[in-house]
Scaffold this active site. Structure first.
Site, PDB file in Angstrom:
ATOM      1  N   VAL A   1       1.992 -11.341  -5.951  1.00 26.48           N
ATOM      2  CA  VAL A   1       1.544 -10.005  -5.560  1.00 26.48           C
ATOM      3  C   VAL A   1       2.619  -9.014  -5.942  1.00 26.48           C
ATOM      4  CG1 VAL A   1       0.029 -10.774  -3.688  1.00 26.48           C
ATOM      5  CG2 VAL A   1       2.421 -10.282  -3.203  1.00 26.48           C
ATOM      6  N   GLU A   2       2.189  -7.788  -6.188  1.00 26.60           N
ATOM      7  CA  GLU A   2       3.105  -6.782  -6.715  1.00 26.60           C
ATOM      8  C   GLU A   2       4.200  -6.400  -5.737  1.00 26.60           C
ATOM      9  OE1 GLU A   2      -0.821  -4.607  -5.701  1.00 26.60           O
ATOM     10  OE2 GLU A   2      -0.163  -6.571  -6.405  1.00 26.60           O
ATOM     11  N   GLN A   3       4.020  -6.718  -4.468  1.00 30.62           N
ATOM     12  CA  GLN A   3       5.048  -6.389  -3.480  1.00 30.62           C
ATOM     13  C   GLN A   3       6.318  -7.205  -3.647  1.00 30.62           C
ATOM     14  OE1 GLN A   3       1.816  -6.599  -2.931  1.00 30.62           O
ATOM     15  NE2 GLN A   3       1.213  -4.746  -1.856  1.00 30.62           N
TER      16      GLN A   3
END
Length: 462
Positions: free
Chosen positions: A321-323
């Site tokens: 995930v981009e986080q």
């Protein structure tokens, strides 16, 4: 200087007209809720701080008045720059009414921008955003007619076009961690992700501004391990302690989301019911190959993780995930952005560096509408500001992009059985349109990029 303060004391450090950067996530994830409430209460009581500029790289809020909506009072802010607005319904309304200037920029680019500000550089130079609504030749990221600033300039380097997202001073950074020592050194051991906290703290201090951190607890100085400290105390002006600090709106604390331990997940990830969402997720999952590095977007794409788990294929590819998280099974709903049993948790700017350079093999993303030119809109519907989050970074950089969704919405009803899917009632809203309301993904730019050939040599080309 004593750094440990009450939320009320710390809120007094933010001045009228300040440019405030809030590093947090949606659904209450990494949100310094106690401090934000104090800032809101101070404004409602005294009328200060007012006329601020508010920046947030992710959607921050709970759709119930928290997060960014703590600032959603007329006169409190004059400008908001954010990648995602879905969690802040009251701020969306201010934008709709033209009560504030409202801008949307790509999430990844916003996480990277504080590093450039901290280093005294002119801004982020990147291809991300070309051909989309953030391109200054199209809408320049403006979400209402009042918003006229040009936040990104078109530049040419080496004969190629780029966007320069311009640096600006940050007067106050608001961040959150788990533990602070008496000198303000911060660790993040119970957090499920790490936003651009270090970068924005450095940017604020090098801009002559202040940094305020909310934490769950304070320990004696010298007791934190140096390698565990992610933000040094020399950058911190105030520490606000909230013993009731939650991991997210939905979750008080789950050690499998912070990587403290690995838990059996069968009770957390029950199989999806056999409906249109699962059928679409299963079809998308068939496009993922063993060993692929994959990003799954919010909403329907998150169901791909459930399908992969149900089929016993988790571990055969790397979900991310981009986080900043790689490995494990992404959470869904309001905990989206967190991951069960993560293998790696990096700071978000580093993850986006890797994404932007072509680190993703496959991305599965939603669409709200698409048109005959291959453009996709996820960011704006009528006068409602939705934003893009990391959508532009991911869709423009992944080697393969799979857009998933139903062809209509609003009243769609389907039936399944005997290995078949039947549409009992079509939705009122058609997603295939002549021209999308806003270009979040540019079909034309994607074709140009493909025609230009790979950006590098070897198997890692994009």
């Amino acid at each position: 200087m004593e750094k440990i303060m009450s939320a009320e004391q710390a809120s007094g450090l933010i001045k009228d007209g300040a440019c405030v950067w809030l590093a947090a996530g949606g659904g209450g994830i990494n949100e310094p809720s106690c401090f934000l409430k104090a800032v809101e209460e101070r404004f409602l009581t005294t009328g200060h701080p007012r006329q601020m500029t508010l920046c947030h790289s992710a959607g921050v809020g709970d759709k119930q008045g928290g997060g960014v909506d703590r600032f959603a009072h007329e006169g409190m802010v004059q400008k908001v720059i954010g990648s995602h607005w879905t969690w802040s319904v009251n701020m969306q309304e201010l934008a709709r009414k033209e009560a504030i200037e409202a801008y949307v920029l790509p999430q990844g680019t916003m996480t990277q921008l504080p590093r450039e500000i901290a280093g005294g550089r002119p801004g982020v130079v990147t291809r991300i955003g070309l051909g989309t609504f953030v391109d200054p030749r199209i809408e320049a990221g403006a979400m209402n007619s009042r918003s006229r600033d040009i936040l990104a300039e078109l530049v040419t380097l080496g004969g190629e076009e780029y966007l320069l997202y311009k640096s600006f001073p940050i007067d106050a950074a608001i961040i959150r961690a788990t533990t602070a020592d008496e000198e303000g050194n911060l660790t993040f051991e119970q957090e499920g992700m790490i936003p651009e906290c270090l970068a924005v703290a450095q940017a604020a201090r090098n801009s002559g501004g202040i940094v305020i951190a909310q934490v769950k607890r304070v320990v004696e100085k010298g007791t934190l391990k140096p390698l565990h400290i992610r933000v040094p105390g020399i950058l911190i002006d105030a520490v606000v302690v909230d013993p009731e600090q939650r991991q997210s709106m939905m979750t008080n604390y789950d050690p499998s989301l912070s990587g403290e331990c690995r838990l059996l997940l069968d009770h957390k990830l029950a199989p999806m019911p056999l409906n249109e969402r699962k059928i679409i997720a299963r079809r998308a999952a068939l496009e993922i190959r063993e060993g692929d590095v994959v990003n799954l977007g919010f909403g329907m794409p998150a169901g791909v993780a459930s399908v992969i788990k149900e089929e016993g294929a988790d571990g055969r590819m790397k979900l991310s995930v981009e986080q900043g998280i790689t490995g494990g099974i992404p959470a869904s709903g309001s905990d989206f952005g967190l991951v069960y049993n993560p293998e790696v948790i990096l700071e978000a700017p580093a993850q986006f560096d890797w994404y932007d350079g072509g680190g993703l093999d496959v991305a599965v993303l939603s669409f709200a509408e698409f048109d005959r030119e291959g453009n996709v809109n996820v960011s704006r519907f009528g006068d409602r500001v939705n934003g893009v989050g990391g959508f532009i970074n991911i869709s423009q950089s992944a080697r393969q992009v799979i857009f998933v969704g139903t062809m209509t919405a609003g009243g769609l009803r389907v039936e399944t059985g005997d290995g078949k899917l039947q549409i009992a009632q079509e939705g009122r809203v058609k997603k295939a349109v002549d021209h999308v309301a806003q270009i979040s993904f540019s079909g034309r730019y994607a074709l140009q990029k493909r025609a230009a050939g790979p950006l590098c040599d070897g198997e890692s080309c994009v």
